[in-house]
Write a protein that holds these residues in place. Structure first.
Motif, PDB file in Angstrom:
ATOM      1  N   LYS A 102       0.837  -1.200   0.000  1.00  0.00           N
ATOM      2  CA  LYS A 102       0.000   0.000   0.000  1.00  0.00           C
ATOM      3  C   LYS A 102       0.880   1.261   0.000  1.00  0.00           C
ATOM      4  O   LYS A 102       0.571   2.248  -0.667  1.00  0.00           O
ATOM      5  N   GLN A 103       2.010   1.161   0.738  1.00  0.00           N
ATOM      6  CA  GLN A 103       2.893   2.333   0.835  1.00  0.00           C
ATOM      7  C   GLN A 103       3.516   2.724  -0.510  1.00  0.00           C
ATOM      8  O   GLN A 103       4.056   3.822  -0.645  1.00  0.00           O
ATOM      9  N   ARG A 133       1.904   2.829  -3.408  1.00  0.00           N
ATOM     10  CA  ARG A 133       0.936   3.344  -4.383  1.00  0.00           C
ATOM     11  C   ARG A 133       1.178   4.823  -4.690  1.00  0.00           C
ATOM     12  O   ARG A 133       1.464   5.615  -3.793  1.00  0.00           O
ATOM     13  N   HIS A 134       1.069   5.160  -5.960  1.00  0.00           N
ATOM     14  CA  HIS A 134       1.217   6.539  -6.448  1.00  0.00           C
ATOM     15  C   HIS A 134       2.607   7.116  -6.204  1.00  0.00           C
ATOM     16  O   HIS A 134       2.791   8.320  -6.261  1.00  0.00           O
ATOM     17  N   GLN A 135       3.607   6.248  -5.893  1.00  0.00           N
ATOM     18  CA  GLN A 135       4.939   6.771  -5.567  1.00  0.00           C
ATOM     19  C   GLN A 135       5.925   6.621  -6.725  1.00  0.00           C
ATOM     20  O   GLN A 135       7.050   7.116  -6.638  1.00  0.00           O
ATOM     21  N   GLN A 167       7.277   9.832  -8.168  1.00  0.00           N
ATOM     22  CA  GLN A 167       8.050  10.552  -7.144  1.00  0.00           C
ATOM     23  C   GLN A 167       9.479  10.018  -7.078  1.00  0.00           C
ATOM     24  O   GLN A 167      10.429  10.774  -6.934  1.00  0.00           O
ATOM     25  N   SER A 197       8.209   5.167   1.319  1.00  0.00           N
ATOM     26  CA  SER A 197       7.917   3.949   0.566  1.00  0.00           C
ATOM     27  C   SER A 197       7.600   2.819   1.519  1.00  0.00           C
ATOM     28  O   SER A 197       7.566   2.998   2.732  1.00  0.00           O
ATOM     29  N   PHE A 211      13.337  12.985   4.504  1.00  0.00           N
ATOM     30  CA  PHE A 211      12.110  12.364   3.988  1.00  0.00           C
ATOM     31  C   PHE A 211      11.028  13.406   3.756  1.00  0.00           C
ATOM     32  O   PHE A 211      10.939  14.406   4.481  1.00  0.00           O
ATOM     33  N   GLU A 212      10.206  13.131   2.752  1.00  0.00           N
ATOM     34  CA  GLU A 212       9.039  13.992   2.549  1.00  0.00           C
ATOM     35  C   GLU A 212       8.100  13.814   3.744  1.00  0.00           C
ATOM     36  O   GLU A 212       8.049  12.751   4.353  1.00  0.00           O
ATOM     37  N   ARG A 236       3.121  11.998   1.301  1.00  0.00           N
ATOM     38  CA  ARG A 236       3.223  11.610  -0.105  1.00  0.00           C
ATOM     39  C   ARG A 236       2.555  12.670  -0.983  1.00  0.00           C
ATOM     40  O   ARG A 236       1.473  13.177  -0.643  1.00  0.00           O
ATOM     41  N   ALA A 237       3.208  12.959  -2.112  1.00  0.00           N
ATOM     42  CA  ALA A 237       2.711  14.028  -2.993  1.00  0.00           C
ATOM     43  C   ALA A 237       1.256  13.756  -3.420  1.00  0.00           C
ATOM     44  O   ALA A 237       0.440  14.669  -3.506  1.00  0.00           O
ATOM     45  N   TRP A 238       0.952  12.489  -3.667  1.00  0.00           N
ATOM     46  CA  TRP A 238      -0.404  12.140  -4.130  1.00  0.00           C
ATOM     47  C   TRP A 238      -1.434  12.416  -3.028  1.00  0.00           C
ATOM     48  O   TRP A 238      -2.521  12.919  -3.277  1.00  0.00           O
ATOM     49  N   LEU A 289      -4.144   8.005   1.144  1.00  0.00           N
ATOM     50  CA  LEU A 289      -3.870   6.645   1.605  1.00  0.00           C
ATOM     51  C   LEU A 289      -3.425   6.644   3.059  1.00  0.00           C
ATOM     52  O   LEU A 289      -3.725   5.732   3.812  1.00  0.00           O
ATOM     53  N   PHE A 290      -2.690   7.676   3.423  1.00  0.00           N
ATOM     54  CA  PHE A 290      -2.162   7.758   4.787  1.00  0.00           C
ATOM     55  C   PHE A 290      -2.520   9.117   5.384  1.00  0.00           C
ATOM     56  O   PHE A 290      -1.680  10.014   5.455  1.00  0.00           O
TER      57      PHE A 290
END
Lengths: 231, 402
Positions: free
Chosen positions: A95-96, A98-100, A103, A118, B376-377, B380-382, B391-392
């Motif tokens: 899941k971590q 996803r969409h990465q 990036q 990640s 670290f970011e 997440r950009a999304w 998602l998080f």
């Protein structure tokens, strides 16, 4: 400090052993492979061919074993945590991840300043690690299609006919070696460019302090220095 | 084996008249036996089969058609210092038509061919590629298109023996760019819907012993030999040249010729580094050898060029396209108009990786990511872009709290 802590759970002993085997087999296979392609010094062909075939089988068996073990052994869900899950779940996209993907590419190309979050691995890394067993099995297939005792078996002869003969099969096997060389160069580079802690945990199981990470929340939670001085 | 088992004065006289001793003839029969997988016990039978022509007058009719070729296969058969056993034996067959060897010429010999075709029951040997270019007009004989001649002759034959690489898959005639549209006999007959069985005997030129083997096999057993997936007799093309090479010991010992004119070459070491294609070329050349068993390419000191490799139904499968350049380990790879060796491409890939990773390493140093990596970011950009579907969500909340 911008590293996640390196805990033993990331790479349990059995996977450190399979990695060692991969390393040794790869070095022997690539060296003897170059020699078999063109014997650049005298007196080594018998040994080179014997070693190439022996370690070819070793790396194939190791690859299959590693895949089976992924369903039996627990590994950490990511860096910076001791939370474990069956290894195949951490090997496949999490899941971590996803969409990465974009990036990570931007980070590698210096178009993004901060380090992407990640799962156990980044997205390009996961794609590479998922491709490796497929490529290894394919390499084994082309290798056995070239090896006299197995070349005439219908399963291998079929592939040789498909690619248009032994010469083409040989060239595919040769180019595939360069794919592995390119992979290994990138792999070694990325594993060590931000410090040697990843190599130490992979080869010797030496833990190293760093940031802690909660894989459920996908968030960096704090620091576990483990006696390592904070920079 | 006892020689009295084969007593055919007519044949003996015929052979002796051509300077061939009985001993030479039986030795030849032994080579034929080995080629078709029979033991020495079969030698008298083979000799008898060959003698049928001489004793009974029932000659097995054969037509030898020459298409696009250099006549090297005919030469291989005919060009010998003293009358060769193979030549004599082929004369025992009723060679009713052959562009090069027939004594007759013009309409009479064309008529002889036509009569043989109409009678049927003959073996058709074809030397050279079929030229399909310019609607078959690339090659014309006796005012007929080569393609029509082959199709007409193959229709009634009991079997077609594609003799030499050109007849098998176009050979060097079909090598790129192949302007005249050369194809092998098998592919041509398939395209014309002619189902006469084809036996492929590649190599440039063909080995005459192989032709005799196939013909004798047919005369003895009434059937064609077992063929591999390329239509070649398994017993002739079942093992690589490398498998039976007299220099194989040097290969295993790692004793190689790297340069012609070197000390290693004088010692007769293995020719692998100078491009020998023996390891991938299937043929019994090292056993049957050439020129009446005198020697063969590798024994003479030339790396095998792989001329007996064949791929009858695949365009570009001819031995020249597959194996050139002959003194390199690999064939060339063509990327657009760029023609190169696979090892050059490999070196370019490897070199590029070294340069790219080194440059990236300097970039990492400049970006301050060595040795500790970037920070670290926070989220997440999304997730930041899609806060409602994040998602998080906890990463966002933390960000918002600050």
């Amino acid at each position: 400090m911008a590293h996640l802590a390196h805990y033993k759970e990331a790479h349990p002993t059995v996977f450190r052993v399979t990695h060692w085997i991969n390393l040794i087999a790869m070095i022997v296979l690539i060296f003897t492979g170059f020699y078999i392609h063109f014997p650049f010094f005298a007196g080594f062909m018998g040994i080179a061919r014997g070693a190439h075939i022996f370690f070819g089988f070793i790396i194939l068996i190791n690859c299959i074993l590693r895949i089976i073990l992924a369903f039996m052994v627990d590994t950490a869900q990511s860096g910076g945590t001791r939370k474990v899950d069956k290894d195949y779940k951490n090997w496949l996209p999490q899941k971590q991840n996803r969409h990465q993907g974009l990036q990570w590419i931007k980070y590698y190309l210096f178009m993004k300043k901060d380090h992407p979050l990640s799962g156990k691995y980044g997205v390009p890394q996961k794609l590479a690690y998922l491709a490796v067993p497929v490529l290894l099995l394919f390499m084994g297939y082309t290798g056995l299609a070239l090896w006299a005792p197995t070349a005439d078996m219908a399963f291998f002869a079929w592939g040789t006919a498909l690619v248009g003969g032994i010469m083409n099969q040989r060239i595919i096997h040769y180019f595939m070696m360069w794919v592995f060389i390119a992979f290994t160069m990138i792999h070694v580079y990325l594993a060590n460019i931000e410090g040697f802690a990843p190599s130490k945990i992979m080869f010797f199981g030496t833990e190293h302090g760093g940031l802690t990470y909660d894989p459920d929340d996908g968030v960096v939670t704090g620091i576990d220095e483990m006696g390592h001085e904070k920079k | 084996m006892t020689t009295h088992e084969v007593t055919a004065p007519a044949l003996t006289n015929m052979l002796e008249a051509r300077g061939v001793t009985r001993r030479q003839f039986l030795k030849f029969c032994g080579v034929v036996a080995a080629s078709i997988g029979l033991t020495e016990a079969a030698i008298p039978d083979i000799a008898r089969a060959l003698e049928i022509g001489a004793t009974s007058g029932k000659l097995a009719p054969v037509i030898w058609l020459e298409q696009s070729s250099c006549t090297g296969c005919t030469e291989s058969l005919a060009q010998v210092g003293s009358p060769d056993v193979a030549t004599v034996v082929l004369e025992l067959l009723s060679l009713n038509y052959s562009e090069t060897l027939s004594a007759g010429a013009g309409h009479s010999v064309e008529q002889a061919k036509e009569d043989t075709i109409n009678a049927g029951g003959y073996i058709l040997l074809i030397e050279g590629a079929v030229m399909e270019g310019w609607d078959g007009n690339a090659l014309r004989i006796a005012e007929e298109k080569g393609t029509d001649i082959v199709a007409h002759a193959a229709q009634n034959a009991v079997a077609v023996v594609a003799t030499g690489s050109c007849a098998v898959d176009g050979g060097f005639c079909a090598a790129k760019p192949n302007p005249a549209g050369a194809v092998g006999v098998q592919a041509f007959l398939k395209s014309r819907g002619i189902n006469t069985p084809v036996v492929n005997l590649p190599a440039c030129p063909v080995n005459p012993e192989w032709i005799i083997s196939v013909v004798v096999d047919y005369l003895l057993l009434g059937k064609l030999p077992d063929l591999d997936k390329y239509g070649r007799p398994v017993l002739i093309f079942g093992q690589t040249i490398h498998d039976n090479c007299p220099r194989r010991g040097h290969f295993e010992n790692g004793e190689f010729v790297y340069r012609f004119g070197s000390e290693e070459e004088a010692k007769g070491y293995c020719l692998y580094p100078v491009g020998c294609k023996g390891p991938q070329t299937y043929s019994n050349c090292p056993i049957v050898r050439w020129n009446d068993g005198a020697s063969w390419c590798v024994e003479y000191g030339a790396p095998c060029a792989g001329c007996s490799c064949a791929n009858p139904l695949k365009a570009g499968g001819n031995w020249v396209d597959v194996n050139a350049p002959f003194q390199k380990r690999h064939r060339v790879v063509k990327i657009g108009s760029w023609i190169t060796q696979p090892s050059t491409i490999g070196a370019i890939v490897g070199g590029f990786m070294v340069v790219a990773l080194t440059a990236h390493g300097f970039g990492m140093k400049l970006a301050g990511r060595v040795p500790s990596g970037a920070e670290f970011e926070k989220a997440r950009a999304w997730d930041v872009k899609h806060p409602d579907k994040a998602l998080f969500p906890k990463t966002l909340k933390k960000d918002g709290d600050e």
